[in-house]
Design a protein around this motif. Structure first.
Motif, PDB file in Angstrom:
ATOM      1  N   MET A   1      69.690  45.475  61.582  1.00  0.00           N
ATOM      2  CA  MET A   1      71.000  45.132  60.894  1.00  0.00           C
ATOM      3  C   MET A   1      71.652  46.268  60.548  1.00  0.00           C
ATOM      4  O   MET A   1      71.178  47.105  59.840  1.00  0.00           O
ATOM      5  CB  MET A   1      70.574  44.013  59.870  1.00  0.00           C
ATOM      6  N   THR A   2      72.940  46.420  60.676  1.00  0.00           N
ATOM      7  CA  THR A   2      74.012  47.536  60.136  1.00  0.00           C
ATOM      8  C   THR A   2      73.908  47.590  58.510  1.00  0.00           C
ATOM      9  O   THR A   2      74.161  46.280  58.013  1.00  0.00           O
ATOM     10  CB  THR A   2      75.452  47.477  60.839  1.00  0.00           C
ATOM     11  N   LYS A   3      73.817  48.601  57.980  1.00  0.00           N
ATOM     12  CA  LYS A   3      74.005  48.765  56.698  1.00  0.00           C
ATOM     13  C   LYS A   3      75.404  48.740  56.237  1.00  0.00           C
ATOM     14  O   LYS A   3      75.942  49.598  56.884  1.00  0.00           O
ATOM     15  CB  LYS A   3      72.849  49.979  56.088  1.00  0.00           C
ATOM     16  N   VAL A   4      75.737  48.676  54.834  1.00  0.00           N
ATOM     17  CA  VAL A   4      77.095  48.450  54.500  1.00  0.00           C
ATOM     18  C   VAL A   4      77.245  49.183  53.161  1.00  0.00           C
ATOM     19  O   VAL A   4      76.253  49.283  52.209  1.00  0.00           O
ATOM     20  CB  VAL A   4      77.453  47.231  54.155  1.00  0.00           C
ATOM     21  N   ALA A   5      78.199  50.234  53.288  1.00  0.00           N
ATOM     22  CA  ALA A   5      78.299  51.281  52.011  1.00  0.00           C
ATOM     23  C   ALA A   5      79.593  51.475  51.399  1.00  0.00           C
ATOM     24  O   ALA A   5      80.518  51.409  52.249  1.00  0.00           O
ATOM     25  CB  ALA A   5      77.827  52.575  52.370  1.00  0.00           C
ATOM     26  N   ILE A   6      79.695  51.154  50.166  1.00  0.00           N
ATOM     27  CA  ILE A   6      81.008  51.357  49.578  1.00  0.00           C
ATOM     28  C   ILE A   6      81.093  52.699  49.034  1.00  0.00           C
ATOM     29  O   ILE A   6      80.117  53.021  48.089  1.00  0.00           O
ATOM     30  CB  ILE A   6      81.350  50.233  48.589  1.00  0.00           C
ATOM     31  N   ILE A   7      82.049  53.649  49.231  1.00  0.00           N
ATOM     32  CA  ILE A   7      82.362  54.881  48.515  1.00  0.00           C
ATOM     33  C   ILE A   7      83.696  54.961  47.829  1.00  0.00           C
ATOM     34  O   ILE A   7      84.650  54.778  48.570  1.00  0.00           O
ATOM     35  CB  ILE A   7      82.077  56.037  49.682  1.00  0.00           C
ATOM     36  N   THR A   8      83.686  55.289  46.545  1.00  0.00           N
ATOM     37  CA  THR A   8      84.817  55.786  46.220  1.00  0.00           C
ATOM     38  C   THR A   8      85.304  57.207  46.131  1.00  0.00           C
ATOM     39  O   THR A   8      84.350  57.923  46.184  1.00  0.00           O
ATOM     40  CB  THR A   8      84.863  55.232  44.419  1.00  0.00           C
ATOM     41  N   GLY A   9      86.734  57.297  46.061  1.00  0.00           N
ATOM     42  CA  GLY A   9      87.266  58.839  46.040  1.00  0.00           C
ATOM     43  C   GLY A   9      86.911  59.466  47.335  1.00  0.00           C
ATOM     44  O   GLY A   9      86.265  60.649  47.603  1.00  0.00           O
ATOM     45  N   ILE A  10      87.455  58.671  48.528  1.00  0.00           N
ATOM     46  CA  ILE A  10      87.116  59.248  49.892  1.00  0.00           C
ATOM     47  C   ILE A  10      88.373  60.166  50.369  1.00  0.00           C
ATOM     48  O   ILE A  10      88.150  60.392  51.575  1.00  0.00           O
ATOM     49  CB  ILE A  10      86.642  58.057  50.723  1.00  0.00           C
ATOM     50  N   SER A  11      89.313  60.401  49.644  1.00  0.00           N
ATOM     51  CA  SER A  11      90.534  60.924  50.134  1.00  0.00           C
ATOM     52  C   SER A  11      90.240  62.564  50.529  1.00  0.00           C
ATOM     53  O   SER A  11      90.924  63.201  51.156  1.00  0.00           O
ATOM     54  CB  SER A  11      91.561  60.923  49.292  1.00  0.00           C
ATOM     55  N   SER A  12      89.090  62.947  49.540  1.00  0.00           N
ATOM     56  CA  SER A  12      88.870  64.444  49.893  1.00  0.00           C
ATOM     57  C   SER A  12      87.596  64.873  49.418  1.00  0.00           C
ATOM     58  O   SER A  12      86.794  63.989  48.910  1.00  0.00           O
ATOM     59  CB  SER A  12      89.782  65.358  49.009  1.00  0.00           C
ATOM     60  N   GLY A  13      87.181  66.208  49.565  1.00  0.00           N
ATOM     61  CA  GLY A  13      85.927  66.541  49.098  1.00  0.00           C
ATOM     62  C   GLY A  13      84.671  65.720  49.414  1.00  0.00           C
ATOM     63  O   GLY A  13      84.606  65.497  50.568  1.00  0.00           O
ATOM     64  N   MET A  14      83.907  65.794  48.423  1.00  0.00           N
ATOM     65  CA  MET A  14      82.600  65.099  48.776  1.00  0.00           C
ATOM     66  C   MET A  14      82.623  63.604  49.337  1.00  0.00           C
ATOM     67  O   MET A  14      81.691  63.350  50.018  1.00  0.00           O
ATOM     68  CB  MET A  14      81.667  65.167  47.493  1.00  0.00           C
ATOM     69  N   GLY A  15      83.331  62.816  48.573  1.00  0.00           N
ATOM     70  CA  GLY A  15      83.660  61.497  49.014  1.00  0.00           C
ATOM     71  C   GLY A  15      84.051  61.390  50.494  1.00  0.00           C
ATOM     72  O   GLY A  15      83.605  60.604  51.435  1.00  0.00           O
ATOM     73  N   HIS A  16      84.995  62.230  50.803  1.00  0.00           N
ATOM     74  CA  HIS A  16      85.501  62.232  52.310  1.00  0.00           C
ATOM     75  C   HIS A  16      84.545  62.671  53.463  1.00  0.00           C
ATOM     76  O   HIS A  16      84.278  61.878  54.374  1.00  0.00           O
ATOM     77  CB  HIS A  16      86.650  63.396  52.363  1.00  0.00           C
ATOM     78  N   ALA A  17      83.775  63.512  52.992  1.00  0.00           N
ATOM     79  CA  ALA A  17      82.556  64.131  54.058  1.00  0.00           C
ATOM     80  C   ALA A  17      81.403  63.160  53.733  1.00  0.00           C
ATOM     81  O   ALA A  17      81.004  62.923  54.832  1.00  0.00           O
ATOM     82  CB  ALA A  17      81.808  65.210  53.357  1.00  0.00           C
ATOM     83  N   ALA A  18      81.143  61.988  52.757  1.00  0.00           N
ATOM     84  CA  ALA A  18      80.219  61.504  52.679  1.00  0.00           C
ATOM     85  C   ALA A  18      80.497  60.042  53.490  1.00  0.00           C
ATOM     86  O   ALA A  18      79.633  59.415  54.145  1.00  0.00           O
ATOM     87  CB  ALA A  18      79.972  60.875  51.196  1.00  0.00           C
ATOM     88  N   ALA A  19      81.743  59.810  53.561  1.00  0.00           N
ATOM     89  CA  ALA A  19      82.291  58.403  54.225  1.00  0.00           C
ATOM     90  C   ALA A  19      81.982  58.916  55.803  1.00  0.00           C
ATOM     91  O   ALA A  19      81.542  58.020  56.564  1.00  0.00           O
ATOM     92  CB  ALA A  19      83.604  58.118  54.054  1.00  0.00           C
ATOM     93  N   LEU A  20      82.311  60.063  56.256  1.00  0.00           N
ATOM     94  CA  LEU A  20      82.088  60.488  57.481  1.00  0.00           C
ATOM     95  C   LEU A  20      80.626  60.360  57.979  1.00  0.00           C
ATOM     96  O   LEU A  20      80.188  60.080  59.395  1.00  0.00           O
ATOM     97  CB  LEU A  20      82.573  62.109  57.976  1.00  0.00           C
ATOM     98  N   TYR A  21      79.791  61.068  57.025  1.00  0.00           N
ATOM     99  CA  TYR A  21      78.335  61.276  57.342  1.00  0.00           C
ATOM    100  C   TYR A  21      77.712  60.284  57.371  1.00  0.00           C
ATOM    101  O   TYR A  21      76.763  59.759  58.212  1.00  0.00           O
ATOM    102  CB  TYR A  21      77.685  62.388  56.167  1.00  0.00           C
ATOM    103  N   PHE A  22      78.010  59.168  56.241  1.00  0.00           N
ATOM    104  CA  PHE A  22      77.371  57.735  56.479  1.00  0.00           C
ATOM    105  C   PHE A  22      77.733  56.728  57.569  1.00  0.00           C
ATOM    106  O   PHE A  22      76.815  56.365  58.177  1.00  0.00           O
ATOM    107  CB  PHE A  22      77.788  56.915  54.902  1.00  0.00           C
ATOM    108  N   GLN A  23      78.878  57.092  58.095  1.00  0.00           N
ATOM    109  CA  GLN A  23      79.191  56.293  59.137  1.00  0.00           C
ATOM    110  C   GLN A  23      78.341  56.901  60.694  1.00  0.00           C
ATOM    111  O   GLN A  23      77.846  56.217  61.260  1.00  0.00           O
ATOM    112  CB  GLN A  23      80.603  56.443  59.548  1.00  0.00           C
ATOM    113  N   GLU A  24      78.392  58.250  60.776  1.00  0.00           N
ATOM    114  CA  GLU A  24      77.568  58.747  61.511  1.00  0.00           C
ATOM    115  C   GLU A  24      76.149  58.432  61.667  1.00  0.00           C
ATOM    116  O   GLU A  24      75.428  58.309  62.528  1.00  0.00           O
ATOM    117  CB  GLU A  24      77.570  60.440  61.487  1.00  0.00           C
TER     118      GLU A  24
END
Length: 270
Positions: A1-24
């Motif tokens: 089953m696919t897991k789901v994450a909510i990440i705040t502050g994804i427009s730049s920096g660590m949040g942006h990188a985390a959004a991409l990495y979690f999707q990968e």
């Protein structure tokens, strides 16, 4: 089953990188930030983005409700959004200090309160709160920022004790110096907060010069990996650090406060 994450502050920096990495790593990622234009590349990759203002309860609820409506679950919440409102404590307007608490601490609490009932029904969930080594350390001009991060450390620890019986864990990531735009923004705010003919202007100038000469070894991508470990460890730790140096610095500041203060004073006054 696919897991789901909510990440705040994804427009730049660590949040942006985390959004991409979690999707990968196979996560379905939902998130937001105040600037939609800076999230277009994430949307193009299939990450679910929306405008998010952590001082607006309706905005927060829309993100959580949208995620649950489409996915029916929330496995991970990463409270990453935050900023630095630097400046001398004598001169920073109280309204600015309050806003920093509203985003860095109370905003995290608001979205967590919406997410917890979902995780409790599931019987599991992980809340990752992005603090800073600045939650244990302190430097001149950063008083209100350090207070917000010390606050989120304590808040997370209490939350963890309260929700652990429901299969939910709350943990802290404490980044150190990271190669993002954060330092520039924080010191820009410090200069804006200076009053006319401020006696603290030389201190701000020295801090700016120090920052220009700093070499931040960690990248946003490095911290994205730390976020992922904090979110997925089978046996989570209370604190996560990017490097041994970051962890050692926190231990030093907490166990030898007088020596820490002397070193910081010497650096900032040279």
């Amino acid at each position: 089953m696919t897991k789901v994450a909510i990440i705040t502050g994804i427009s730049s920096g660590m949040g942006h990188a985390a959004a991409l990495y979690f999707q990968e790593q196979g996560f379905e990622v939902y998130g937001g930030a105040r600037r939609m234009s800076r999230m277009q590349d994430l949307a193009d990759k299939g990450i679910h983005v929306q405008e998010l203002d952590l001082t607006d309860k309706l905005s927060i609820r829309q993100l959580v409700d949208h995620t649950v409506k489409e996915q029916g679950q929330i496995d991970v919440l990463i409270n990453n959004a935050g900023y630095g409102e630097y400046g001398p404590l004598e001169e920073v307007p109280t309204e600015n200090a309050k806003k920093q608490f509203e985003v860095n601490l109370f905003g995290a609490n608001e979205i967590t309160q919406f997410v917890l009932p979902v995780m409790r029904r599931q019987g599991y969930g992980r809340i990752v709160n992005v603090s800073s080594i600045g939650g244990d350390l302190y430097t001149p001009l950063g008083g209100w920022y350090h207070a917000t991060k010390a606050g989120i450390n304590m808040w997370s620890d209490v939350l963890d004790m309260e929700v652990k019986p429901f299969g939910i864990r709350s943990v802290i990531v404490q980044p150190g110096g990271t190669d993002t735009e954060w330092e520039t923004v924080a010191l820009s705010n410090a200069r804006k907060n200076l009053q006319e003919d401020s006696p603290y202007e030389p201190l701000v100038s020295r801090a700016e010069k120090l920052t220009e000469n700093m070499n931040f070894g960690a990248t946003a991508e490095d911290l994205a990996h730390v976020f992922y470990k904090a979110a997925t460890d089978v046996r989570p730790k209370r604190r996560y650090f990017n490097s041994i140096t970051d962890h050692a610095t926190v231990i030093f500041a907490r166990t030898m406060p007088n020596a820490y203060r002397a070193i910081v004073s010497r650096i900032i006054n040279n």
